[in-house]
Design an enzyme around this catalytic site. Structure first.
Site, PDB file in Angstrom:
ATOM      1  N   GLY A 104      35.893  62.107  37.406  1.00  0.00           N
ATOM      2  CA  GLY A 104      36.831  61.823  36.314  1.00  0.00           C
ATOM      3  C   GLY A 104      36.331  60.934  35.203  1.00  0.00           C
ATOM      4  O   GLY A 104      36.793  61.031  34.075  1.00  0.00           O
TER       5      GLY A 104
ATOM      6  N   ASP B  88      45.793  54.731  39.995  1.00  0.00           N
ATOM      7  CA  ASP B  88      47.155  55.161  40.301  1.00  0.00           C
ATOM      8  C   ASP B  88      47.697  54.236  41.404  1.00  0.00           C
ATOM      9  O   ASP B  88      48.152  53.134  41.113  1.00  0.00           O
ATOM     10  CB  ASP B  88      47.058  56.642  40.711  1.00  0.00           C
TER      11      ASP B  88
ATOM     12  N   LYS C  67      48.424  53.141  35.963  1.00  0.00           N
ATOM     13  CA  LYS C  67      49.858  53.399  36.167  1.00  0.00           C
ATOM     14  C   LYS C  67      50.468  52.218  36.927  1.00  0.00           C
ATOM     15  O   LYS C  67      50.466  52.210  38.157  1.00  0.00           O
ATOM     16  CB  LYS C  67      50.045  54.680  36.995  1.00  0.00           C
TER      17      LYS C  67
ATOM     18  N   PHE D 164      52.095  62.865  35.692  1.00  0.00           N
ATOM     19  CA  PHE D 164      50.802  63.512  35.879  1.00  0.00           C
ATOM     20  C   PHE D 164      50.172  63.847  34.524  1.00  0.00           C
ATOM     21  O   PHE D 164      50.801  64.433  33.666  1.00  0.00           O
ATOM     22  CB  PHE D 164      50.936  64.788  36.717  1.00  0.00           C
ATOM     23  N   ILE D 165      48.930  63.435  34.371  1.00  0.00           N
ATOM     24  CA  ILE D 165      48.240  63.682  33.098  1.00  0.00           C
ATOM     25  C   ILE D 165      46.929  64.427  33.332  1.00  0.00           C
ATOM     26  O   ILE D 165      46.423  64.465  34.456  1.00  0.00           O
ATOM     27  CB  ILE D 165      47.962  62.358  32.361  1.00  0.00           C
TER      28      ILE D 165
ATOM     29  N   ASP E  75      41.605  65.980  35.641  1.00  0.00           N
ATOM     30  CA  ASP E  75      41.807  67.399  35.915  1.00  0.00           C
ATOM     31  C   ASP E  75      43.108  67.707  36.624  1.00  0.00           C
ATOM     32  O   ASP E  75      43.743  66.840  37.219  1.00  0.00           O
ATOM     33  CB  ASP E  75      40.678  67.897  36.823  1.00  0.00           C
TER      34      ASP E  75
END
Ligand code: IMP
Ligand code: MG
Length: 178
Positions: A48, A106, A134, A155-156, A162
């Site tokens: 990521g 997260d 977050k 959710f992004i 991804d």
């Protein structure tokens, strides 16, 4: 609003490229100031982080080392909260200022697991940089040193992040349209 379809889901732009680039630059400038004179090694966590890391490092002017690590995924079923093994540490990080570079934090489970494993290599300090965070989902007490954006618990994807392996190549960040 700019929208994209990725697999079976629709996403709308939530952080445009220009804002991302500005935030990345600001983060880099702060790091340049904070870590001047230190023996720094950046550890980008794949997959990521690749876009964020690439843009961030262009603005880092510290003499530093850069490497990338990956969390090995389990074969078969993976229970969340289980520790994934960190692979790819070939450099000596003992006594160094290690900066973990993440795309998103997260729950913080991944971060906690990475830190636990890195401590075994005895760096002098561990700093954490994440583009996205977050706060409503974060379950840990570990302070995060550099944050690009605090975002809601949605959710992004895009800019390295991804959905089932797709969408990483988008240069804006998109949020799932419910
Ligand atoms: P944590 O262990 O719960 O902090 O989750 C971290 C990992 O979950 C990240 O490195 C991402 O791979 C993934 N992740 C968390 N939130 C999102 C999201 O909104 N979109 C895409 N991936 C996410
Ligand atoms: Mg990640």
């Amino acid at each position: 609003m700019k929208e994209v379809q990725v697999l079976d889901k629709k996403f709308g732009v939530s952080i445009p490229e220009k804002e991302i680039q500005q935030a990345v630059k600001t983060m880099a400038h702060k790091m340049n100031t904070d870590m001047a004179g230190k023996d720094v090694i950046f550890l980008g966590i794949l997959n990521g982080c690749f876009m964020f890391a690439g843009d961030l490092f262009k603005h880092i002017n510290l003499p530093c080392q850069i490497t990338f690590l990956k969390l090995a995924s389990y074969q078969g079923t993976t229970s969340s909260g289980k520790v994934k093994r960190l692979i790819g540490i070939n450099e000596n990080i003992e006594g160094k200022t290690v900066v973990i570079v993440e795309d998103i934090i997260d729950t913080g489970n991944t971060l906690e697991s990475i830190i636990k494993q890195l401590k075994g290599y005895e760096p002098s300090e561990i700093k954490i940089a994440t583009l996205l965070y977050k706060p409503e989902a974060y379950e840990k007490k570990i302070p995060i040193d550099y944050v690009g954006f605090e975002i809601p618990n949605d959710f992004i994807l895009g800019y390295g992040l991804d959905y089932d392996g797709f969408g990483r190549n988008l240069s804006d960040i998109y949020t799932l349209i419910k």
